[in-house]
Design an enzyme around this catalytic site. Structure first.
Site: not given
Ligand SMILES: N[C@@H](CCC(=O)N[C@@H](CS)C(=O)NCC(=O)O)C(=O)O
Length: 331
Positions: A100, A103, A105-106
């Site tokens: 995203y 995001c 993390f991205c």
């Molecule tokens: N610990 C993971 C956290 C990733 C995360 O929480 N990503 C969120 C977006 S910022 C996500 O995909 N959430 C699930 C969703 O949108 O359904 C990381 O560092 O990559």
């Protein structure tokens, strides 16, 4: 729901996810707001701001550091450039990031790939259908595909890539680990209450997000205003959830905490950035030219480090698809 509203809802969910996963009740609030855009646009504070100004063009960097600091910054920049080019030893043919745009993390992963000069393509995931990652059992982003091998979770992705680039340097130091944890557990939670702090800031943020995402004109328009309205409300809940009373003060405090952590060194990693520097830079880079980022640079000491990082990381190695190129030209 029309396609545009669905797009807006999807986008807002992505942003909410990027906003460190609000609870189910916040998601419901978001969805309710988006399903009834008329309710949002009739709110006085939003209509007052519908004429909100555009995100300003990226200003040139001012370098107000003293002579001695300039010398060490120059040395650090050249060490960092040399380090960054080490990624050239790891030459995957095909790297694809499922993400995203907003995001954090991205954005950590993108900062790493940019710094190590690893070219990559981006696939923007629809956060409602997630159809772009249907093939994956892991349902969060970022997901990185490196020559067909799937990597999940930002920190694990970065660790695996780092191992490939530095096979002989695997001992992460305690300090670096501590600050990488601080980014994931503290810094990311301070961002959303700040970028959606006021209605105009929420619109500014959504202008950025929708300009950079993959949206049609109508989707962009709907998402910008209804998404901003919803996230403005959600950010107040997030603020409570993370016990933040004054969001700007919390952001300034985080910036000062980070500068203190540098202990006078150009980077946390010394003369070149380490993974903690890249993590902090990655999550701050998208907000640097939003009001919250500008305020932070103006009111804290973080600007010099940020500029060093910007030079060290250099240009993005993200493949320039036509829509991404166009969105960069619009801002
Ligand atoms: N610990 C993971 C956290 C990733 C995360 O929480 N990503 C969120 C977006 S910022 C996500 O995909 N959430 C699930 C969703 O949108 O359904 C990381 O560092 O990559």
């Amino acid at each position: 729901m029309t396609r545009s509203i669905r797009g807006a809802a999807a986008l807002t969910r992505a942003v909410a996810a990027g906003a460190a996963a609000p609870g189910a009740s916040q998601h419901r609030l978001l969805q309710a707001t988006l399903r009834n855009p008329r309710a949002s646009t009739s709110s006085p504070w939003l209509s007052e701001l519908l004429s909100g100004r555009r995100w300003p063009p990226i200003p040139s960097v001012s370098n107000g550091v003293a002579g001695a600091r300039l010398v060490s910054a120059a040395a650090a920049t050249s060490a960092a450039r040399e380090e960054g080019s080490r990624g050239a030893k790891f030459l995957p043919d095909d790297v694809v990031l499922y993400q995203y745009e907003a995001c954090p993390f991205c954005n950590k992963v993108k900062a790493f790939l940019d710094y190590y000069k690893i070219p990559y393509k981006v696939v923007e995931v629809n956060p409602i259908s997630k159809k772009e990652i249907k093939w994956s059992d892991y349902k969060k982003v970022p997901i990185l595909m490196v020559d067909g091998k799937q990597m999940n979770d930002s920190s694990a992705i970065i660790d695996q890539l780092f191992e490939k680039i530095h096979p002989d340097d695997l001992a992460e130091d305690e300090e670096e680990r501590k600050w990488r944890g601080w980014v994931d557990n503290h810094l990311v939670h301070v961002l959303s209450p700040n970028i959606y702090r006021t209605p105009s800031e929420a619109i500014e943020s959504f202008d950025y997000i929708t300009t950079h995402g993959n949206f049609s004109f109508m989707e962009r328009l709907v998402a910008k205003y209804s998404g901003a309205a919803a996230m403005y409300l959600v950010s107040k809940k997030l603020k409570k959830k993370h016990n933040i009373t004054d969001e700007r003060a919390a952001l300034y405090e985080a910036a000062e905490t980070w500068v203190d952590a540098l202990k006078g060194r150009p980077f946390c990693g010394g003369v070149k950035p380490n993974l903690a520097d890249l993590a902090v830079f990655g999550v701050l880079r998208p907000i640097r030219h939003l009001q919250s980022g500008k305020d932070t640079v103006e009111h804290t000491r973080i600007g010099e480090w940020y500029d060093r990082m910007r030079h060290a990381v250099g240009n993005t190695t993200r493949a320039m698809t036509q829509s991404w190129q166009e969105s960069r030209e619009r801002i």
